[in-house]
Design an enzyme around this catalytic site. Structure first.
Site, PDB file in Angstrom:
ATOM      1  N   GLY A   1      -4.745  -6.397   5.888  1.00  0.00           N
ATOM      2  CA  GLY A   1      -5.841  -5.502   6.232  1.00  0.00           C
ATOM      3  C   GLY A   1      -6.908  -6.080   7.139  1.00  0.00           C
TER       4      GLY A   1
ATOM      5  N   GLY B   1      -9.894  -3.746   2.237  1.00  0.00           N
ATOM      6  CA  GLY B   1      -9.020  -3.862   3.394  1.00  0.00           C
ATOM      7  C   GLY B   1      -9.119  -2.673   4.321  1.00  0.00           C
ATOM      8  N   ASP B   2      -8.070  -2.438   5.075  1.00  0.00           N
ATOM      9  CA  ASP B   2      -8.095  -1.380   6.088  1.00  0.00           C
ATOM     10  C   ASP B   2      -7.805   0.001   5.541  1.00  0.00           C
ATOM     11  OD1 ASP B   2      -5.380  -2.444   5.699  1.00  0.00           O
ATOM     12  OD2 ASP B   2      -4.800  -0.950   7.186  1.00  0.00           O
TER      13      ASP B   2
ATOM     14  N   THR C   1      -0.125  -0.237   6.539  1.00  0.00           N
ATOM     15  CA  THR C   1       0.001  -1.143   5.404  1.00  0.00           C
ATOM     16  C   THR C   1       0.195  -2.560   5.919  1.00  0.00           C
ATOM     17  OG1 THR C   1       1.342  -1.744   3.470  1.00  0.00           O
ATOM     18  CG2 THR C   1       2.493  -0.657   5.278  1.00  0.00           C
ATOM     19  N   GLY C   2      -0.421  -3.521   5.242  1.00  0.00           N
ATOM     20  CA  GLY C   2      -0.240  -4.901   5.673  1.00  0.00           C
ATOM     21  C   GLY C   2      -1.476  -5.740   5.502  1.00  0.00           C
TER      22      GLY C   2
ATOM     23  N   THR D   1       0.881  -1.155   0.000  1.00  0.00           N
ATOM     24  CA  THR D   1       0.000   0.000   0.000  1.00  0.00           C
ATOM     25  C   THR D   1       0.920   1.206   0.000  1.00  0.00           C
ATOM     26  OG1 THR D   1      -1.734  -1.161   1.218  1.00  0.00           O
ATOM     27  CG2 THR D   1      -1.646   1.178   1.565  1.00  0.00           C
TER      28      THR D   1
ATOM     29  N   ARG E   1     -13.575  -7.490  -2.076  1.00  0.00           N
ATOM     30  CA  ARG E   1     -12.859  -7.343  -0.799  1.00  0.00           C
ATOM     31  C   ARG E   1     -12.321  -5.927  -0.612  1.00  0.00           C
ATOM     32  NH1 ARG E   1      -7.329  -5.825   0.797  1.00  0.00           N
ATOM     33  NH2 ARG E   1      -6.863  -6.913   2.763  1.00  0.00           N
TER      34      ARG E   1
END
Length: 316
Positions: free
Chosen positions: A236, A212-213, A233-234, A182, A210
């Site tokens: 999510g 994510g965060d 980042t990662g 990200t 989907r």
């Protein structure tokens, strides 16, 4: 304990921290060309953000400027160079937030705005909403007159190769390493205000719309002048469950922890859930911090005091 913008007499000046994703980023897996391209991209983003801040511009303008550069760089998973869904399309997410009023804007699952972070800001400033998704967000983008781009702008051969490689592993293959990340930026301006911005293409092989965060305020993106600004980042799904960005801010605001200490605790809790990744943080005091539980994170920082660095691996 609450934090407020630093008083003029102890003003530490502006700060900027950026990231281009975290994950299994190791020297053994990196080619010299890819490393050079990534470092050049990070430096270009720092240049864009610091140009705004050094001229007295706002943290909000700075984080948008930095993220736009990263969105246009195919080395990173945002905008051009975004990873592919399982169906072979690009679905983009972004969020932006400023700490003075805690106004925020976010978009999810968009596919036609050249710079998703610009659309997130338009949602914040020109709509009564915080988050728009899918075709509605695409329509709002056109109504706002933002620059549009076709699928050929976002798609790259390398991301197609990554999808093909993933799918060759089986029908239920999923990028559990989240290794293409990200992008994000956090900043403190000369007036002591903070802002955060995050943009992503998600994870390779994602399915069923989907999200994510990254576009979720309080999970992957948050800014509050009373505490700090964060971009994550990662993995999510775990960052959402932990509420990573807001959790860090809460620890700073109510417990008086340093940004680094708060970020390290929350990242450890996220890892305990099973989530890998990292965060970048800055705040009204001028503190800048990284925290990540992966082998590497594309990252960089700069300040009015003359500090500047770019790094990729965990031992840098």
């Amino acid at each position: 304990m609450t934090a407020t913008p630093a008083a003029a007499q102890d003003n530490p000046g502006w700060t900027l921290v950026i990231h281009g994703g975290a994950g299994v980023i190791e020297r053994a897996r990196m080619t010299p060309d890819r490393e050079a391209a990534a470092r050049a991209g990070l430096n270009a983003a720092i240049d864009a953000g610091t140009k705004v801040l050094a001229a007295g511009g706002s943290a909000l303008d700075a984080v948008e400027a930095a993220v736009r550069v990263l969105e246009d760089d195919p080395s990173f998973n945002a905008g051009r160079g975004a990873v592919f869904t399982y169906e072979g399309t690009n679905e983009l997410d972004a969020a932006i937030m400023e700490g003075t009023t805690r106004k925020a804007g976010a978009v999810a699952g968009i596919n036609a705005t050249k710079n998703p972070i610009g659309l997130a800001r338009a949602v914040m400033e020109n709509s009564p909403h915080v988050m728009l998704a899918g075709e509605g967000a695409n329509r709002f983008s056109r109504e706002q007159g933002l620059e549009q781009a076709g699928p050929e702008w976002f798609a790259t051969d390398e991301r197609r190769r990554q999808l093909d490689e993933l799918k060759s592993q089986g029908a239920n293959a999923y990028d559990i390493d989240m290794k293409y990340g990200t992008v994000g930026a956090v900043a403190r301006d000369a007036k002591g205000h903070v802002a955060a911005a995050t943009s992503t293409g998600g994870v390779t092989g994602k399915r069923w719309g989907r999200i994510g965060d990254s576009p979720l305020i309080g999970a992957g993106t948050y800014a509050d002048d009373r505490a700090c600004a964060i971009s994550a980042t990662g993995a999510g799904e775990f960052f959402i469950r932990e509420g990573v960005a807001h959790e860090i801010c809460a620890r700073v605001r109510f417990k008086g922890e340093t940004l680094k200490a708060a970020a390290d605790v929350v990242m450890a809790e996220t890892l305990a859930l099973g989530g890998t990744g990292g965060v970048i943080v800055t705040g009204p005091s001028g503190e800048m911090a990284y925290s990540f539980n992966t082998p590497g994170m594309y990252r960089g920082m700069a300040s009015a005091a003359g500090k500047r660095s770019v790094a990729i691996y965990g031992d840098e």
